[in-house]
Motif scaffolding. Structure first.
Motif, PDB file in Angstrom:
ATOM      1  N   ASP A   3       0.708  -1.191  -0.467  1.00 25.88           N
ATOM      2  CA  ASP A   3      -0.010  -0.126   0.399  1.00 25.88           C
ATOM      3  C   ASP A   3       1.254   1.107   0.475  1.00 25.88           C
ATOM      4  OD1 ASP A   3      -2.560  -1.454  -0.040  1.00 25.88           O
ATOM      5  OD2 ASP A   3      -2.928  -1.341   2.319  1.00 25.88           O
ATOM      6  N   TRP A   4       2.190   1.181   0.585  1.00 30.68           N
ATOM      7  CA  TRP A   4       2.973   2.443   0.711  1.00 30.68           C
ATOM      8  C   TRP A   4       3.216   3.079  -0.537  1.00 30.68           C
ATOM      9  CZ3 TRP A   4       7.798   1.053  -0.972  1.00 30.68           C
ATOM     10  CH2 TRP A   4       8.280   0.408  -0.238  1.00 30.68           C
ATOM     11  N   LEU A   5       3.602   2.062  -1.456  1.00 32.23           N
ATOM     12  CA  LEU A   5       3.939   2.534  -3.188  1.00 32.23           C
ATOM     13  C   LEU A   5       2.928   3.873  -3.600  1.00 32.23           C
ATOM     14  CD1 LEU A   5       5.530  -0.258  -4.318  1.00 32.23           C
ATOM     15  CD2 LEU A   5       6.543   1.030  -3.693  1.00 32.23           C
ATOM     16  N   ILE A   6       1.987   3.547  -3.065  1.00 36.44           N
ATOM     17  CA  ILE A   6       0.447   4.778  -3.146  1.00 36.44           C
ATOM     18  C   ILE A   6       0.430   5.548  -2.606  1.00 36.44           C
ATOM     19  CG2 ILE A   6      -1.962   4.670  -4.204  1.00 36.44           C
ATOM     20  CD1 ILE A   6      -0.700   2.558  -5.595  1.00 36.44           C
ATOM     21  N   PRO A   7       1.103   6.747  -3.294  1.00 35.75           N
ATOM     22  CA  PRO A   7       1.404   8.210  -2.238  1.00 35.75           C
ATOM     23  C   PRO A   7      -0.106   8.537  -2.348  1.00 35.75           C
ATOM     24  CG  PRO A   7       2.068   8.239  -4.090  1.00 35.75           C
ATOM     25  CD  PRO A   7       1.887   6.947  -4.310  1.00 35.75           C
ATOM     26  N   PRO A   8      -0.829   9.430  -1.320  1.00 33.44           N
ATOM     27  CA  PRO A   8      -1.828  10.009  -0.357  1.00 33.44           C
ATOM     28  C   PRO A   8      -1.866  11.169  -2.278  1.00 33.44           C
ATOM     29  CG  PRO A   8      -0.539   9.731   1.248  1.00 33.44           C
ATOM     30  CD  PRO A   8       0.229   9.417   0.620  1.00 33.44           C
ATOM     31  N   THR A   9      -3.717  11.688  -1.802  1.00 31.98           N
ATOM     32  CA  THR A   9      -3.318  12.940  -2.812  1.00 31.98           C
ATOM     33  C   THR A   9      -2.286  14.131  -2.453  1.00 31.98           C
ATOM     34  OG1 THR A   9      -5.304  11.862  -2.978  1.00 31.98           O
ATOM     35  CG2 THR A   9      -4.701  14.130  -3.978  1.00 31.98           C
ATOM     36  N   GLU A  10      -2.240  14.242  -0.978  1.00 35.14           N
ATOM     37  CA  GLU A  10      -1.917  15.738  -0.546  1.00 35.14           C
ATOM     38  C   GLU A  10       0.156  15.323  -0.601  1.00 35.14           C
ATOM     39  OE1 GLU A  10      -2.825  13.236   2.735  1.00 35.14           O
ATOM     40  OE2 GLU A  10      -3.660  14.262   0.732  1.00 35.14           O
ATOM     41  N   GLY A  11       0.048  13.875  -0.445  1.00 34.10           N
ATOM     42  CA  GLY A  11       1.791  13.816  -0.703  1.00 34.10           C
ATOM     43  C   GLY A  11       2.483  12.676   0.775  1.00 34.10           C
ATOM     44  N   PHE A  12       2.759  12.135   1.365  1.00 29.50           N
ATOM     45  CA  PHE A  12       3.506  11.561   1.915  1.00 29.50           C
ATOM     46  C   PHE A  12       3.639  12.961   3.465  1.00 29.50           C
ATOM     47  CE2 PHE A  12       4.000   7.666  -0.177  1.00 29.50           C
ATOM     48  CZ  PHE A  12       2.827   6.624   0.700  1.00 29.50           C
ATOM     49  N   ARG A  13       3.676  12.746   4.650  1.00 28.05           N
ATOM     50  CA  ARG A  13       3.566  13.016   5.670  1.00 28.05           C
ATOM     51  C   ARG A  13       5.171  12.949   6.544  1.00 28.05           C
ATOM     52  NH1 ARG A  13       1.613  17.875   6.292  1.00 28.05           N
ATOM     53  NH2 ARG A  13       1.821  18.354   8.963  1.00 28.05           N
ATOM     54  N   ALA A  14       5.834  13.558   7.096  1.00 33.01           N
ATOM     55  CA  ALA A  14       7.664  12.770   8.059  1.00 33.01           C
ATOM     56  C   ALA A  14       6.656  11.868   8.971  1.00 33.01           C
ATOM     57  CB  ALA A  14       7.820  13.783   8.904  1.00 33.01           C
ATOM     58  N   GLU A  15       5.783  12.241   9.731  1.00 31.96           N
ATOM     59  CA  GLU A  15       5.450  10.893  10.626  1.00 31.96           C
ATOM     60  C   GLU A  15       4.784  10.016   9.871  1.00 31.96           C
ATOM     61  OE1 GLU A  15       1.643  13.601  10.004  1.00 31.96           O
ATOM     62  OE2 GLU A  15       3.675  14.038  10.752  1.00 31.96           O
ATOM     63  N   ASP A  16       4.484   9.431   8.664  1.00 36.89           N
ATOM     64  CA  ASP A  16       4.426   8.729   7.889  1.00 36.89           C
ATOM     65  C   ASP A  16       5.605   7.594   7.591  1.00 36.89           C
ATOM     66  OD1 ASP A  16       1.614   9.362   7.388  1.00 36.89           O
ATOM     67  OD2 ASP A  16       2.567  10.192   5.574  1.00 36.89           O
ATOM     68  N   LEU A  17       6.723   8.023   7.906  1.00 30.77           N
ATOM     69  CA  LEU A  17       8.297   7.198   7.887  1.00 30.77           C
ATOM     70  C   LEU A  17       8.067   6.735   8.273  1.00 30.77           C
ATOM     71  CD1 LEU A  17      11.011   9.107   6.761  1.00 30.77           C
ATOM     72  CD2 LEU A  17       8.339   7.892   5.202  1.00 30.77           C
ATOM     73  N   ASP A  18       7.374   6.801  10.095  1.00 28.25           N
ATOM     74  CA  ASP A  18       7.560   5.252  11.134  1.00 28.25           C
ATOM     75  C   ASP A  18       5.951   4.775  11.269  1.00 28.25           C
ATOM     76  OD1 ASP A  18       9.619   7.050  13.030  1.00 28.25           O
ATOM     77  OD2 ASP A  18       8.694   8.197  13.599  1.00 28.25           O
ATOM     78  N   HIS A  19       5.497   4.656  10.496  1.00 33.99           N
ATOM     79  CA  HIS A  19       4.518   3.896  10.523  1.00 33.99           C
ATOM     80  C   HIS A  19       3.968   3.491   9.301  1.00 33.99           C
ATOM     81  CE1 HIS A  19       3.294   6.315  14.494  1.00 33.99           C
ATOM     82  NE2 HIS A  19       3.201   7.122  14.030  1.00 33.99           N
ATOM     83  N   LEU A  20       4.400   3.071   7.855  1.00 29.97           N
ATOM     84  CA  LEU A  20       4.323   2.609   7.047  1.00 29.97           C
ATOM     85  C   LEU A  20       4.932   0.828   6.642  1.00 29.97           C
ATOM     86  CD1 LEU A  20       4.786   5.506   4.339  1.00 29.97           C
ATOM     87  CD2 LEU A  20       2.172   3.813   4.884  1.00 29.97           C
ATOM     88  N   PRO A  21       4.335   0.258   6.958  1.00 26.67           N
ATOM     89  CA  PRO A  21       4.756  -1.083   6.670  1.00 26.67           C
ATOM     90  C   PRO A  21       5.497  -1.426   6.200  1.00 26.67           C
ATOM     91  CG  PRO A  21       2.432  -1.432   6.355  1.00 26.67           C
ATOM     92  CD  PRO A  21       3.032  -0.336   6.565  1.00 26.67           C
ATOM     93  N   ASP A  22       7.211  -2.392   6.257  1.00 25.53           N
ATOM     94  CA  ASP A  22       8.229  -2.832   5.128  1.00 25.53           C
ATOM     95  C   ASP A  22       8.846  -1.874   4.077  1.00 25.53           C
ATOM     96  OD1 ASP A  22       6.876  -5.304   6.334  1.00 25.53           O
ATOM     97  OD2 ASP A  22       5.668  -5.215   5.424  1.00 25.53           O
ATOM     98  N   LEU A  23       8.689  -0.426   4.686  1.00 26.13           N
ATOM     99  CA  LEU A  23       9.146  -0.026   4.328  1.00 26.13           C
ATOM    100  C   LEU A  23      10.472   0.007   3.872  1.00 26.13           C
ATOM    101  CD1 LEU A  23       8.641   3.771   5.580  1.00 26.13           C
ATOM    102  CD2 LEU A  23       8.726   2.808   3.121  1.00 26.13           C
TER     103      LEU A  23
END
Length: 188
Positions: A3-23
């Motif tokens: 799922d993390w390969l598809i960015p949100p419409t507004e783009g990712f935010r800094a805090e997302d890096l701590d919560h996206l699985p299997d980066l």
């Protein structure tokens, strides 16, 4: 497909890096986009080792040397410098995943072929805009490191070159540092 390969419409935010699985390791956030880092060359690894060893010896107690840890510069900016010198009081323990810009004294990028544009242009720009006072960019000159030392010009929020070093880097800012760059060639 993760799922993390598809960015949100507004783009990712800094805090997302701590919560996206299997980066993948060393994933960065630049301008709201995930940047996946390629494997590094031996030159890059040895240079980082030499710099870490020398910086540990030179760094005053009120600071800490950190390698490959991210720094949140803005809501959509969370790069991972190769090395940083941070305030000791900004370290919160072994589970810490990043620092804030105001805790960083020096950011260092070792230019790699895949990251050359980011390391030479975009990262210095966002580090300066975030107010990081010192920045080093290190280039590979046929197996010999060349260190470009920059200092923040606060009125324009940009860096100015204060020195270019071959063989040895000796600076007084942000504190006295003396590094034998020829050590890199001897270790390859």
């Amino acid at each position: 497909m993760p799922d993390w390969l598809i960015p949100p419409t507004e783009g990712f935010r800094a805090e997302d890096l701590d919560h996206l699985p299997d980066l993948p390791p060393h994933t960065e956030l630049i301008d709201g986009s995930l940047v996946l880092v390629s494997p590094q060359k031996v030159f890059h690894s040895i240079l980082i080792d030499v710099l870490v060893a020398a910086l540990y010896l030179a760094t005053p107690r009120e600071y800490r040397v950190r390698r490959e840890i991210s720094v949140t510069l803005a809501p959509r900016q969370r790069p991972e410098p190769d090395l940083m010198v941070v305030r000791a009081d900004a370290s919160t323990g072994k589970d810490q995943t990043g620092y804030t810009a105001d805790s960083v004294l020096l950011a260092i990028e070792v230019v790699s072929p895949e990251s050359a544009e980011r390391d030479r242009y975009r990262k210095p720009q966002i580090y300066a805009q975030a107010g990081i006072p010192h920045f080093w960019r290190i280039e590979d000159n046929d197996g010999s490191p060349v260190v470009y030392v920059h200092e923040l010009e606060p009125v324009k929020s940009c860096y100015v070159v204060t020195g270019i070093y071959h063989g040895r880097v000796r600076v007084d800012q942000p504190y006295p540092i003396d590094i034998d760059l020829d050590e890199v060639r001897h270790r390859i």
